[in-house]
Scaffold this motif. Sequence first.
Motif, PDB file in Angstrom:
ATOM      1  N   PRO A 213      15.086 -41.138  43.763  1.00 16.54           N
ATOM      2  CA  PRO A 213      14.777 -41.990  45.130  1.00 16.54           C
ATOM      3  C   PRO A 213      15.607 -41.659  46.061  1.00 16.54           C
ATOM      4  N   HIS A 214      14.911 -41.672  47.113  1.00 15.99           N
ATOM      5  CA  HIS A 214      15.439 -41.411  48.472  1.00 15.99           C
ATOM      6  C   HIS A 214      16.099 -42.899  49.070  1.00 15.99           C
ATOM      7  N   PRO A 215      17.396 -42.994  49.561  1.00 10.58           N
ATOM      8  CA  PRO A 215      18.343 -41.836  49.997  1.00 10.58           C
ATOM      9  C   PRO A 215      19.304 -41.482  48.680  1.00 10.58           C
ATOM     10  N   TYR A 216      19.784 -40.237  48.620  1.00 11.32           N
ATOM     11  CA  TYR A 216      20.640 -40.166  47.726  1.00 11.32           C
ATOM     12  C   TYR A 216      21.852 -39.474  48.197  1.00 11.32           C
ATOM     13  N   GLU A 217      23.133 -40.102  47.863  1.00 12.46           N
ATOM     14  CA  GLU A 217      24.207 -39.308  48.471  1.00 12.46           C
ATOM     15  C   GLU A 217      24.881 -38.240  47.521  1.00 12.46           C
ATOM     16  N   TYR A 218      24.758 -37.128  48.206  1.00 14.51           N
ATOM     17  CA  TYR A 218      25.008 -35.955  47.276  1.00 14.51           C
ATOM     18  C   TYR A 218      26.465 -35.865  47.451  1.00 14.51           C
ATOM     19  N   ASN A 219      27.149 -35.682  46.447  1.00 15.47           N
ATOM     20  CA  ASN A 219      28.597 -35.212  46.299  1.00 15.47           C
ATOM     21  C   ASN A 219      28.779 -33.867  45.643  1.00 15.47           C
ATOM     22  N   ASN A 220      28.983 -32.811  46.661  1.00 21.11           N
ATOM     23  CA  ASN A 220      29.159 -31.615  46.142  1.00 21.11           C
ATOM     24  C   ASN A 220      30.260 -31.445  45.357  1.00 21.11           C
ATOM     25  N   ASP A 221      31.250 -32.352  45.179  1.00 19.63           N
ATOM     26  CA  ASP A 221      32.642 -32.005  44.443  1.00 19.63           C
ATOM     27  C   ASP A 221      32.433 -32.434  43.004  1.00 19.63           C
ATOM     28  N   LEU A 222      31.422 -33.224  42.744  1.00 18.51           N
ATOM     29  CA  LEU A 222      31.091 -33.402  41.289  1.00 18.51           C
ATOM     30  C   LEU A 222      31.099 -32.262  40.296  1.00 18.51           C
ATOM     31  N   PRO A 223      31.746 -32.378  39.268  1.00 20.33           N
ATOM     32  CA  PRO A 223      31.503 -31.430  38.100  1.00 20.33           C
ATOM     33  C   PRO A 223      30.198 -31.307  37.595  1.00 20.33           C
ATOM     34  N   ALA A 224      29.690 -30.157  37.272  1.00 26.76           N
ATOM     35  CA  ALA A 224      28.370 -30.009  36.877  1.00 26.76           C
ATOM     36  C   ALA A 224      27.725 -31.155  35.960  1.00 26.76           C
ATOM     37  N   GLN A 225      28.571 -31.632  35.011  1.00 25.23           N
ATOM     38  CA  GLN A 225      27.965 -32.370  33.851  1.00 25.23           C
ATOM     39  C   GLN A 225      27.787 -33.869  34.607  1.00 25.23           C
ATOM     40  N   GLU A 226      28.835 -34.055  35.489  1.00 20.87           N
ATOM     41  CA  GLU A 226      28.795 -35.273  36.170  1.00 20.87           C
ATOM     42  C   GLU A 226      27.932 -35.486  37.120  1.00 20.87           C
ATOM     43  N   MET A 227      27.594 -34.353  37.747  1.00 21.47           N
ATOM     44  CA  MET A 227      26.432 -34.389  38.789  1.00 21.47           C
ATOM     45  C   MET A 227      25.168 -34.513  38.322  1.00 21.47           C
ATOM     46  N   ILE A 228      24.845 -33.802  37.137  1.00 25.68           N
ATOM     47  CA  ILE A 228      23.620 -34.152  36.271  1.00 25.68           C
ATOM     48  C   ILE A 228      23.384 -35.657  35.877  1.00 25.68           C
ATOM     49  N   ASN A 229      24.422 -35.911  35.088  1.00 26.42           N
ATOM     50  CA  ASN A 229      24.463 -37.546  34.708  1.00 26.42           C
ATOM     51  C   ASN A 229      24.099 -38.443  35.729  1.00 26.42           C
ATOM     52  N   ASP A 230      24.849 -38.260  36.864  1.00 27.65           N
ATOM     53  CA  ASP A 230      24.636 -39.062  38.056  1.00 27.65           C
ATOM     54  C   ASP A 230      23.293 -38.962  38.508  1.00 27.65           C
ATOM     55  N   ILE A 231      22.594 -37.791  38.843  1.00 26.51           N
ATOM     56  CA  ILE A 231      21.355 -38.004  38.991  1.00 26.51           C
ATOM     57  C   ILE A 231      20.051 -38.500  38.212  1.00 26.51           C
ATOM     58  N   LYS A 232      20.466 -38.215  36.726  1.00 27.96           N
ATOM     59  CA  LYS A 232      19.644 -38.893  35.733  1.00 27.96           C
ATOM     60  C   LYS A 232      19.719 -40.333  35.674  1.00 27.96           C
ATOM     61  N   SER A 233      21.033 -40.825  36.038  1.00 28.01           N
ATOM     62  CA  SER A 233      21.280 -42.187  36.059  1.00 28.01           C
ATOM     63  C   SER A 233      20.316 -43.004  37.135  1.00 28.01           C
ATOM     64  N   LYS A 234      19.858 -42.315  38.190  1.00 28.29           N
ATOM     65  CA  LYS A 234      18.905 -42.865  39.192  1.00 28.29           C
ATOM     66  C   LYS A 234      17.574 -42.638  38.922  1.00 28.29           C
ATOM     67  N   GLY A 235      17.238 -42.269  37.364  1.00 33.23           N
ATOM     68  CA  GLY A 235      15.758 -42.020  36.959  1.00 33.23           C
ATOM     69  C   GLY A 235      15.045 -40.746  37.161  1.00 33.23           C
ATOM     70  N   ALA A 236      15.724 -39.747  37.888  1.00 31.86           N
ATOM     71  CA  ALA A 236      15.281 -38.533  37.860  1.00 31.86           C
ATOM     72  C   ALA A 236      15.269 -37.808  36.712  1.00 31.86           C
ATOM     73  N   LYS A 237      14.348 -36.638  36.358  1.00 29.06           N
ATOM     74  CA  LYS A 237      14.106 -35.889  35.057  1.00 29.06           C
ATOM     75  C   LYS A 237      14.718 -34.222  35.710  1.00 29.06           C
ATOM     76  N   VAL A 238      15.594 -33.877  34.852  1.00 30.45           N
ATOM     77  CA  VAL A 238      16.272 -32.849  35.316  1.00 30.45           C
ATOM     78  C   VAL A 238      15.900 -31.513  34.778  1.00 30.45           C
ATOM     79  N   PHE A 239      15.520 -30.512  35.437  1.00 31.36           N
ATOM     80  CA  PHE A 239      15.159 -29.131  34.805  1.00 31.36           C
ATOM     81  C   PHE A 239      15.946 -28.105  35.375  1.00 31.36           C
ATOM     82  N   TYR A 240      16.112 -26.817  34.577  1.00 31.94           N
ATOM     83  CA  TYR A 240      16.891 -25.781  34.633  1.00 31.94           C
ATOM     84  C   TYR A 240      16.028 -24.806  35.504  1.00 31.94           C
ATOM     85  N   ALA A 241      16.668 -24.505  36.959  1.00 30.82           N
ATOM     86  CA  ALA A 241      15.726 -23.696  37.689  1.00 30.82           C
ATOM     87  C   ALA A 241      16.100 -21.923  37.383  1.00 30.82           C
TER      88      ALA A 241
END
Length: 330
Positions: free
Chosen positions: A126-154
Amino acid sequence: MKRRSFFSLAGVGLASALVPKAFAGEPKVNVSNKKDLANPFAAKGKWYKAALHVHTTNSDGDVDVPTRIQQYRDKGFDIVAITDHRKTNDLSGFSVPGFMALSSIEFHPKTYSGAPTHHFLGLGLPHPYEYNNDLPAQEMINDIKSKGAKVFYAHPYWTGHTYEEMTEVNGYLGVEVYNQSCEENDSAYGNVYWDQMLNKGHVLSGLATDDVHQSSEVGKAWTMIKAEKLDESSILDALENGCFYASSGPEIKDFQLGEDMKIKIECSSVKKIAFRIDGAGNGRVFHAQEGEDLQSAEWDLSKKKPRWVRCEVSDENGKTAWTNPIFLKS
């Protein structure tokens, strides 16, 4: 701006002693936390053509959001996910009956190994999303998933990643088996990475995207999603469950494993049909005879007894479509 010039490498000075054991590339039970995938050819619903990796001038694309969405609509797409780097976009008003614009993101946490940064798609963020570039990789994935997004490896090939980087995090659902934009570096295909992950027991689906940056790239690869409705909930559920196939050209009409252990596929006219499985030999390939085409094939798996089987079909121009794997029960 060329896509390859948009990013800097992650810092490589991270001492190996600081890398947690969980992120040292040790095999996990399953990075996707899924036990199986749906077979879209056995599911109810309608097929929707989706562009799931798309950039605009809000990151490194060449046109703005309204222009980009109209380009895909003109080419008959039903779904467009705008995945600008590190940011979402306000897409209110772009979804109308028969067409859906999906707020999404491409995000880039640092790897734990010191390799170049991860590239992930967060579809349905969902928009808006506050991007935090300092989050470690797993925490960033978990945070984005917690907002309802589906994550794929590019595009793991383009990024220079290995099994180590692909298993240092978890929670993503699949991998880009094909990324058309990466053709410029001859690194568009992710099928070897996909198969290696499947061989290790990771239940992952495969997307095809055009990863568009320039308007000339629009519509060169897509994902066909099977869902009962064209709404965000139904489409995201289909992505979650693997209810889709990927293509840069051919159409897949049916893909089924019978009780007799024969795997069968029906498709548009192609020159090659390849069944892929785990184990030595990696499957069975059927080639059309000179001057002829293939539109179906079947293969008896009763003696092979693989853990999984998927299929890819290629036409005379090398354009390919990929099914998601079917996992065989013991």
